[in-house]
Design an enzyme around this catalytic site. Structure first.
Site, short mmCIF file in Angstrom:
data_model
loop_
_atom_site.label_atom_id
_atom_site.label_comp_id
_atom_site.label_asym_id
_atom_site.label_seq_id
_atom_site.Cartn_x
_atom_site.Cartn_y
_atom_site.Cartn_z
N LYS A 15 0.82 -1.22 0.00
CA LYS A 15 0.00 0.00 0.00
C LYS A 15 0.85 1.27 0.00
O LYS A 15 0.43 2.28 -0.57
CB LYS A 15 -1.02 0.00 1.14
CG LYS A 15 -0.42 0.19 2.52
CD LYS A 15 -1.49 0.12 3.59
CE LYS A 15 -0.86 -0.05 4.96
NZ LYS A 15 0.13 0.94 5.35
N ARG A 90 -6.50 3.90 11.38
CA ARG A 90 -6.11 2.49 11.55
C ARG A 90 -7.01 1.78 12.54
O ARG A 90 -6.83 0.60 12.80
CB ARG A 90 -4.68 2.47 12.09
CG ARG A 90 -3.77 1.46 11.41
CD ARG A 90 -2.39 1.80 11.87
NE ARG A 90 -1.33 0.95 11.48
CZ ARG A 90 -0.42 1.27 10.57
NH1 ARG A 90 -0.53 2.37 9.87
NH2 ARG A 90 0.60 0.48 10.38
N ARG A 129 11.36 -7.80 2.80
CA ARG A 129 11.71 -6.41 3.08
C ARG A 129 12.66 -6.34 4.28
O ARG A 129 13.59 -5.53 4.31
CB ARG A 129 10.44 -5.60 3.36
CG ARG A 129 10.73 -4.12 3.52
CD ARG A 129 9.45 -3.31 3.58
NE ARG A 129 8.80 -3.40 4.87
CZ ARG A 129 7.61 -2.89 5.15
NH1 ARG A 129 6.93 -2.27 4.21
NH2 ARG A 129 7.08 -2.99 6.34
N ARG A 135 14.33 -2.68 8.21
CA ARG A 135 13.50 -1.76 8.98
C ARG A 135 13.37 -2.29 10.40
O ARG A 135 13.16 -3.48 10.60
CB ARG A 135 12.11 -1.67 8.33
CG ARG A 135 11.67 -0.26 8.12
CD ARG A 135 10.38 -0.23 7.36
NE ARG A 135 9.24 -0.48 8.24
CZ ARG A 135 7.99 -0.19 7.90
NH1 ARG A 135 7.72 0.34 6.73
NH2 ARG A 135 7.00 -0.43 8.73
N ARG A 146 2.00 -6.69 14.08
CA ARG A 146 1.33 -5.71 13.21
C ARG A 146 0.20 -6.35 12.41
O ARG A 146 -0.85 -5.75 12.21
CB ARG A 146 2.35 -5.01 12.30
CG ARG A 146 3.12 -3.93 13.09
CD ARG A 146 4.10 -3.19 12.23
NE ARG A 146 5.18 -4.08 11.81
CZ ARG A 146 5.74 -4.06 10.62
NH1 ARG A 146 5.33 -3.23 9.71
NH2 ARG A 146 6.71 -4.89 10.33
#
Ligand code: AMP
Length: 198
Positions: A15, A90, A129, A135, A146
């Site tokens: 997204k 969210r 990723r 990250r 998450r």
């Protein structure tokens, strides 16, 4: 014309990437709360200090603080011609905050893009990723946390927007360009125009 858009999807749905592309295509400002928070952490601002540990754990930053950050951003002149929100709202409380803010300006969302990606695919993309970008919240625990928060708190916000008939569910599996084209087609079918120069 202006467009006020929201893109929703689990972490790893792409997204962020699609949000930036779509914002550019429709000539509106992309606003990613995750990016705002990460930039604040990197710059060591007071906001960054406040949210650093929360983000690393993959937990949600408090609603009031997050909504205040978004309100400030949307009140700036470069958001006057429209925006694309990524990562906010969210949960249901944030939906209420956003509604109150937009109603106060006589505005409302035009379309909500739901990026549909199977859970296994999201996890696979997030793990890739993690390996590529390192990250700090892309640990195995952070990813699981998450995704659980997404399913419990974020997915239900779509029901609110579905009752208004503004949700476009887009198949998020395919090449980046294919998915971008699917989103553009759905938004154009709603009568949202791309600026002539884009
Ligand atoms: P994202 O890049 O959207 O995955 O966001 C990264 C992290 O920033 C999240 O895991 C949260 O800790 C925080 N964050 C981003 N957006 C929000 C939001 N709307 N409400 C609360 N926390 C958020």
């Amino acid at each position: 014309m202006t467009a006020r858009l929201l893109i929703v999807g689990p972490q790893g749905s792409g997204k962020g990437t699609q949000g930036v592309r779509i914002a550019e295509t429709f000539g509106v400002l992309p606003v990613s709360t995750g990016d705002v928070f990460r930039a604040a952490v990197s710059a060591g601002t007071p906001l960054g200090e406040q949210v650093k540990a929360i983000i690393e754990a993959g937990d949600l930053v408090p609603d009031e603080l997050t909504s205040a950050v978004v309100r400030d951003r949307l009140a700036q002149p470069d958001a006057a011609d429209g925006f694309l929100l990524d990562g906010y709202p969210r949960n249901i409380a944030q939906v209420a905050h956003l509604e109150e803010f937009l109603e106060g300006r006589g505005e409302s969302l035009d379309a909500v893009i739901e990026l549909d990606v199977p859970r296994d695919e999201s996890i696979a993309r997030l793990s890739r990723r993690a390996a590529e970008q390192g990250r700090s919240d892309d640990t195995e625990e952070g990813i699981a946390n998450r995704l659980a928060i997404y399913e419990r708190e974020t997915a239900p916000i779509l029901d609110v927007y579905r009752t208004r008939g503004i949700v476009d569910r887009i198949d998020g599996v395919g090449s980046l360009d294919e998915i971008t084209q699917r989103i553009i087609a759905a938004l154009e079918a709603r009568g949202l125009d791309r600026p002539a120069a884009a």
